[in-house]
Every structure is written in C-alpha cells, then in structure tokens.
Motif scaffolding. Structure first.
Motif, PDB file in Angstrom:
ATOM      1  N   PHE A  83       0.821  -1.226   0.000  1.00  0.00           N
ATOM      2  CA  PHE A  83       0.000   0.000   0.000  1.00  0.00           C
ATOM      3  C   PHE A  83       0.849   1.268   0.000  1.00  0.00           C
ATOM      4  O   PHE A  83       0.310   2.372   0.042  1.00  0.00           O
ATOM      5  CB  PHE A  83      -0.943  -0.002   1.210  1.00  0.00           C
ATOM      6  CG  PHE A  83      -1.879  -1.190   1.220  1.00  0.00           C
ATOM      7  CD1 PHE A  83      -2.827  -1.339   0.216  1.00  0.00           C
ATOM      8  CD2 PHE A  83      -1.791  -2.160   2.198  1.00  0.00           C
ATOM      9  CE1 PHE A  83      -3.674  -2.437   0.199  1.00  0.00           C
ATOM     10  CE2 PHE A  83      -2.636  -3.267   2.192  1.00  0.00           C
ATOM     11  CZ  PHE A  83      -3.569  -3.399   1.185  1.00  0.00           C
ATOM     12  N   VAL A  84       2.145   1.086  -0.042  1.00  0.00           N
ATOM     13  CA  VAL A  84       3.052   2.241   0.043  1.00  0.00           C
ATOM     14  C   VAL A  84       2.826   3.289  -1.060  1.00  0.00           C
ATOM     15  O   VAL A  84       2.902   4.486  -0.791  1.00  0.00           O
ATOM     16  CB  VAL A  84       4.520   1.749   0.104  1.00  0.00           C
ATOM     17  CG1 VAL A  84       5.503   2.890  -0.051  1.00  0.00           C
ATOM     18  CG2 VAL A  84       4.760   1.022   1.437  1.00  0.00           C
ATOM     19  N   PRO A  85       2.506   2.891  -2.338  1.00  0.00           N
ATOM     20  CA  PRO A  85       2.314   3.935  -3.362  1.00  0.00           C
ATOM     21  C   PRO A  85       1.041   4.762  -3.174  1.00  0.00           C
ATOM     22  O   PRO A  85       0.897   5.799  -3.815  1.00  0.00           O
ATOM     23  CB  PRO A  85       2.207   3.147  -4.674  1.00  0.00           C
ATOM     24  CG  PRO A  85       2.559   1.741  -4.358  1.00  0.00           C
ATOM     25  CD  PRO A  85       2.350   1.543  -2.903  1.00  0.00           C
ATOM     26  N   LEU A  86       0.135   4.311  -2.319  1.00  0.00           N
ATOM     27  CA  LEU A  86      -1.184   4.959  -2.224  1.00  0.00           C
ATOM     28  C   LEU A  86      -1.148   6.128  -1.238  1.00  0.00           C
ATOM     29  O   LEU A  86      -1.823   6.123  -0.211  1.00  0.00           O
ATOM     30  CB  LEU A  86      -2.232   3.918  -1.813  1.00  0.00           C
ATOM     31  CG  LEU A  86      -2.236   2.632  -2.657  1.00  0.00           C
ATOM     32  CD1 LEU A  86      -3.292   1.668  -2.148  1.00  0.00           C
ATOM     33  CD2 LEU A  86      -2.467   2.953  -4.123  1.00  0.00           C
ATOM     34  N   ARG A  87      -0.365   7.139  -1.578  1.00  0.00           N
ATOM     35  CA  ARG A  87      -0.125   8.260  -0.666  1.00  0.00           C
ATOM     36  C   ARG A  87      -1.376   9.096  -0.405  1.00  0.00           C
ATOM     37  O   ARG A  87      -1.423   9.844   0.565  1.00  0.00           O
ATOM     38  CB  ARG A  87       0.985   9.172  -1.230  1.00  0.00           C
ATOM     39  CG  ARG A  87       2.289   8.476  -1.442  1.00  0.00           C
ATOM     40  CD  ARG A  87       3.023   8.234  -0.160  1.00  0.00           C
ATOM     41  NE  ARG A  87       3.370   9.476   0.517  1.00  0.00           N
ATOM     42  CZ  ARG A  87       3.959   9.540   1.709  1.00  0.00           C
ATOM     43  NH1 ARG A  87       4.239   8.446   2.350  1.00  0.00           N
ATOM     44  NH2 ARG A  87       4.250  10.703   2.247  1.00  0.00           N
ATOM     45  N   ALA A  88      -2.388   9.001  -1.292  1.00  0.00           N
ATOM     46  CA  ALA A  88      -3.588   9.830  -1.120  1.00  0.00           C
ATOM     47  C   ALA A  88      -4.726   9.056  -0.448  1.00  0.00           C
ATOM     48  O   ALA A  88      -5.814   9.589  -0.260  1.00  0.00           O
ATOM     49  CB  ALA A  88      -4.045  10.356  -2.472  1.00  0.00           C
ATOM     50  N   LEU A  89      -4.441   7.808  -0.080  1.00  0.00           N
ATOM     51  CA  LEU A  89      -5.507   6.939   0.436  1.00  0.00           C
ATOM     52  C   LEU A  89      -6.125   7.492   1.721  1.00  0.00           C
ATOM     53  O   LEU A  89      -5.427   7.899   2.642  1.00  0.00           O
ATOM     54  CB  LEU A  89      -4.932   5.545   0.697  1.00  0.00           C
ATOM     55  CG  LEU A  89      -5.932   4.395   0.693  1.00  0.00           C
ATOM     56  CD1 LEU A  89      -6.597   4.269  -0.673  1.00  0.00           C
ATOM     57  CD2 LEU A  89      -5.260   3.088   1.058  1.00  0.00           C
ATOM     58  N   ARG A  90      -7.473   7.517   1.729  1.00  0.00           N
ATOM     59  CA  ARG A  90      -8.187   8.002   2.913  1.00  0.00           C
ATOM     60  C   ARG A  90      -8.953   6.892   3.605  1.00  0.00           C
ATOM     61  O   ARG A  90      -9.232   6.975   4.786  1.00  0.00           O
ATOM     62  CB  ARG A  90      -9.168   9.106   2.508  1.00  0.00           C
ATOM     63  CG  ARG A  90      -8.469  10.412   2.242  1.00  0.00           C
ATOM     64  CD  ARG A  90      -9.320  11.307   1.345  1.00  0.00           C
ATOM     65  NE  ARG A  90      -8.839  12.678   1.311  1.00  0.00           N
ATOM     66  CZ  ARG A  90      -7.778  13.084   0.634  1.00  0.00           C
ATOM     67  NH1 ARG A  90      -7.066  12.226  -0.049  1.00  0.00           N
ATOM     68  NH2 ARG A  90      -7.409  14.348   0.642  1.00  0.00           N
ATOM     69  N   SER A  91      -9.300   5.855   2.849  1.00  0.00           N
ATOM     70  CA  SER A  91     -10.066   4.768   3.449  1.00  0.00           C
ATOM     71  C   SER A  91      -9.617   3.433   2.861  1.00  0.00           C
ATOM     72  O   SER A  91      -9.507   3.294   1.645  1.00  0.00           O
ATOM     73  CB  SER A  91     -11.556   4.994   3.163  1.00  0.00           C
ATOM     74  OG  SER A  91     -12.279   3.843   3.516  1.00  0.00           O
ATOM     75  N   LEU A  92      -9.337   2.486   3.746  1.00  0.00           N
ATOM     76  CA  LEU A  92      -8.884   1.167   3.316  1.00  0.00           C
ATOM     77  C   LEU A  92      -9.632   0.113   4.108  1.00  0.00           C
ATOM     78  O   LEU A  92      -9.649   0.147   5.342  1.00  0.00           O
ATOM     79  CB  LEU A  92      -7.375   1.031   3.561  1.00  0.00           C
ATOM     80  CG  LEU A  92      -6.757  -0.355   3.375  1.00  0.00           C
ATOM     81  CD1 LEU A  92      -6.886  -0.830   1.931  1.00  0.00           C
ATOM     82  CD2 LEU A  92      -5.283  -0.351   3.786  1.00  0.00           C
ATOM     83  N   SER A  93     -10.278  -0.819   3.396  1.00  0.00           N
ATOM     84  CA  SER A  93     -10.922  -1.927   4.098  1.00  0.00           C
ATOM     85  C   SER A  93     -10.275  -3.245   3.728  1.00  0.00           C
ATOM     86  O   SER A  93     -10.176  -3.603   2.558  1.00  0.00           O
ATOM     87  CB  SER A  93     -12.415  -1.992   3.791  1.00  0.00           C
ATOM     88  OG  SER A  93     -12.946  -3.113   4.496  1.00  0.00           O
ATOM     89  N   LEU A  94      -9.843  -3.948   4.767  1.00  0.00           N
ATOM     90  CA  LEU A  94      -9.314  -5.303   4.619  1.00  0.00           C
ATOM     91  C   LEU A  94     -10.192  -6.267   5.414  1.00  0.00           C
ATOM     92  O   LEU A  94      -9.781  -7.368   5.758  1.00  0.00           O
ATOM     93  CB  LEU A  94      -7.873  -5.357   5.139  1.00  0.00           C
ATOM     94  CG  LEU A  94      -6.844  -4.577   4.320  1.00  0.00           C
ATOM     95  CD1 LEU A  94      -5.551  -4.400   5.093  1.00  0.00           C
ATOM     96  CD2 LEU A  94      -6.569  -5.296   3.010  1.00  0.00           C
ATOM     97  N   ALA A  95     -11.420  -5.830   5.691  1.00  0.00           N
ATOM     98  CA  ALA A  95     -12.324  -6.613   6.528  1.00  0.00           C
ATOM     99  C   ALA A  95     -12.650  -7.966   5.898  1.00  0.00           C
ATOM    100  O   ALA A  95     -12.591  -8.121   4.674  1.00  0.00           O
ATOM    101  CB  ALA A  95     -13.623  -5.830   6.743  1.00  0.00           C
ATOM    102  N   SER A  96     -12.967  -8.937   6.748  1.00  0.00           N
ATOM    103  CA  SER A  96     -13.393 -10.262   6.306  1.00  0.00           C
ATOM    104  C   SER A  96     -12.412 -10.911   5.347  1.00  0.00           C
ATOM    105  O   SER A  96     -12.773 -11.347   4.252  1.00  0.00           O
ATOM    106  CB  SER A  96     -14.775 -10.183   5.648  1.00  0.00           C
ATOM    107  OG  SER A  96     -15.703  -9.661   6.548  1.00  0.00           O
ATOM    108  N   ASN A  97     -11.152 -10.932   5.757  1.00  0.00           N
ATOM    109  CA  ASN A  97     -10.138 -11.725   5.073  1.00  0.00           C
ATOM    110  C   ASN A  97      -9.591 -12.736   6.073  1.00  0.00           C
ATOM    111  O   ASN A  97     -10.269 -13.038   7.062  1.00  0.00           O
ATOM    112  CB  ASN A  97      -9.046 -10.798   4.520  1.00  0.00           C
ATOM    113  CG  ASN A  97      -9.433 -10.225   3.165  1.00  0.00           C
ATOM    114  OD1 ASN A  97      -9.395 -10.917   2.170  1.00  0.00           O
ATOM    115  ND2 ASN A  97      -9.828  -8.959   3.140  1.00  0.00           N
TER     116      ASN A  97
END
Ligand code: NAG
Length: 331
Positions: free
Chosen positions: A141-155
């Motif tokens: 996820f390192v290139p995603l410098r503008a990321l505001r919301s990330l869901s990794l739920a239910s993995n």
C-alpha cells in the motif's frame, strides 16, 4: 457481504462524489463528440464494463477472472466487486493513474503482488473486503499516498506488518475487522497519523505485551461504549473476554520496552567486537600459560638431569662385562 464499515454514510464518499460531479460536464463535451464513454466496449470504457459520465466504470458481478483491459485516466471509479479476480499481478491498474475509488470486494482474492497498486497515487478509497487474503507483501500500500479509506475486513490476515502499509499520511479509516489478527505489529499505527476510525472487532486478540501499542492508541481515540465492548481478548485464558479498552498503561508495566534502533545498533556493533576481543584475550592467555608451563617443565627436567650427570665422570669403575676391567677380573 456488506459490512457496517461500508454501509455507514461516510463523509468521505460524499467528498468523492463532489469530486466526481464537476467531471460530468467536462466529459459530456468530449472533443470527438458522441459515445466516447458510456457504451460497453467503447474506446475509453474498460472491456465488458458499463460506463457512465463522471468516470465510473461499473464492472460489478460479471464473473471477470482478471482486471479488465483498457483502463485509462478517464476512469475515476472502478467497480470490480463480486467478480473472480483471485490474483492481482504487478501493475494491475496500469493506465488508471487518475483512479480515486476502487472496489474489489468479494473476488476470492488470494494474492496481491507487492507492486499491484503501483501508479495509483491519486486513489482515495480502496475496498478489499470479503476476500481470502492471508498475507500481504511489504510495500503493497506504500504507493497509495492519497488513500483516505482502506478496508481489509473479512479476510484471513493473521498479521499485518508496518512495511505493508508504510506511511499513509491521509488515511482516516482502516477496517481490519473479521480477520485472524492476534496483535498489531509495533509501529503499524505510527505511520498513520490521520487515522481515527479503526475497525477491529472479530479478531482473536491475545492480550499480552504485543497489544500495548494498540491499547495505547485506543485510549487516545476513545470509541463509543457499544463498540469498545466488541473488542475482546480470546487469550491468555485468565484475560479471556476482557475488553481491550480495559487495559491501562499500568497493566503493561511488566513488559520490557522494545529496544530502540540506536540500542540495537550498539548491540550489533559491540557484540562481535567484544566476542573477538575475548577470543583474542583467551588465545593470548592460553599461549602465555602454555609457554610458562613448558618452560617450567623444561627447567624441572634440566634440574632433575643435571645432578645425575655431574658425578658420572668420578663414579665407581664400570662393571660392564665387556669392559677390559671385567676381562681382567675374569682372568
Ligand atoms: C453496477 O451494475 C450492476 C448491474 O450490472 C448494478 O446492479 C449496480 O447497481 C451498478 N452499480 C452502480 C453503483 O451503479
């Protein structure tokens, strides 16, 4: 699977829609005029998807086995949920450098290459929930410098390293709920200064020293009582079903603080040097000792031999049977 994380009306989503709205007018007046965007398979619409003005490519539930070809900078929102994309190769979204919104829910996704999200520097919203991810490569996820919301739920994530997320300065919402996490790696939350919505329930937390950074974070970002009650330890046994928020800093007083990088550097430098020094000292001492002992032995043998040798010349005459004296006696 629609988690509460997604169904909650988010100010983020409204922001995103606001961002997308001004594009509508611009796109309607595309230089070539007619159906540049809008028809499946149109020149700027990814294969098999339905595109609407505003830059939304809807590729939901098409049983797609891979990310569709033909992504361009016109795609602002890519809906790829409910497909069969089980792996993301390096540069999976090449060409979609203006993408803001990416939905990859429910794909049976098992592997995400460490460079899969390269080139998505504008992405603000990424949903990878309800997949089968067990681990994520460092740097994902390192290139995603503008990321505001990330869901990794239910993995099926059992751990999440700080190097996977890196520093995401704008990330406000992170969902890790319903995974197999027993602790958060130290340093994971340090790279997320803007984080204020962290969803954690549905993980088998082990309430030991490894949970200290998370408990500290939770104390600084108090959650509503109803939510705090859902974060429970499943082990060790004496802590089972204690809420995570119940642990004060004093509860971790017995835990040894992790060593700082400088301490580690000193240890790594001092370790081998002191080992070599002690080896050299041992060798030197050993050889001195051996030399001393050898000298003493030589000295002792010399002392033992010299009184026996000295009287020999004036001793009694030899009684050797072969000597002339014996022959005389025999005659
Ligand atoms: C995308 O398309 C599917 C059907 O093709 C539809 O059910 C769904 O509502 C669409 N999604 C959006 C956000 O428009």
């Amino acid at each position: 699977m629609q988690s509460s994380f997604l169904s909650r009306p988010s100010p983020l989503l409204s922001l995103l829609l606001l961002l997308l709205l001004p594009l509508r007018s611009g796109w309607a007046q595309a230089p070539t005029g007619t159906t540049l965007w809008g028809s499946p398979g149109g020149p700027d619409c990814p294969e098999a998807c339905a595109c609407i003005p505003g830059g939304q490519a809807n590729c939901s539930a098409l049983a797609l086995p891979a990310v569709p070809a033909g992504l361009s900078r016109r795609v602002r929102a890519l809906l790829l949920d409910h497909n069969r994309v089980c792996a993301l190769p390096p540069g999976a979204f090449a060409g979609a450098g203006a993408l803001l919104f990416l939905d990859l829910r429910e794909n049976g996704l098992r592997s995400v290459h460490g460079r899969a999200f390269w080139g998505l520097g504008a992405l603000q919203w990424l949903d990878l929930s309800a997949n089968q991810l067990e681990a994520l490569a460092p740097g994902t996820f390192v290139p995603l410098r503008a990321l505001r919301s990330l869901s990794l739920a239910s993995n099926r994530l059992a751990q999440l390293e700080p190097a996977t997320l890196g520093a995401l300065p704008l990330l406000r919402a992170l969902s890790l709920q319903d995974n197999a996490l027993s602790a958060l790696a130290p340093g994971l939350l340090d790279g997320l200064p803007a984080l204020d919505a962290l969803r954690l329930r549905g993980n088998p937390w082990t309430c030991g020293c490894a949970l200290r950074p998370l408990c500290t974070w939770l104390r600084r970002h108090p959650r509503p009582e109803s939510e705090a009650k859902t974060l429970l330890c499943v082990s060790p046994r004496r802590q089972t079903l204690s809420p995570l928020t119940a642990f004060s800093d004093a509860a971790f007083r017995h835990c040894v603080q992790p060593l700082a990088a400088r301490d580690l550097a000193v240890i790594y430098a001092v370790g081998p040097v002191s080992f070599l020094a002690s080896l050299a000292t041992c060798l030197a001492l050993g050889s001195v000792l051996t030399a001393c002992r050898a000298r003493r032995r030589r000295h002792r043998t010399l002392m033992r031999r010299s009184p026996r040798k000295a009287p020999e010349p004036e001793g009694p005459p030899s009684t050797d049977p072969g000597s002339p004296a014996a022959a005389v006696a025999r005659v």
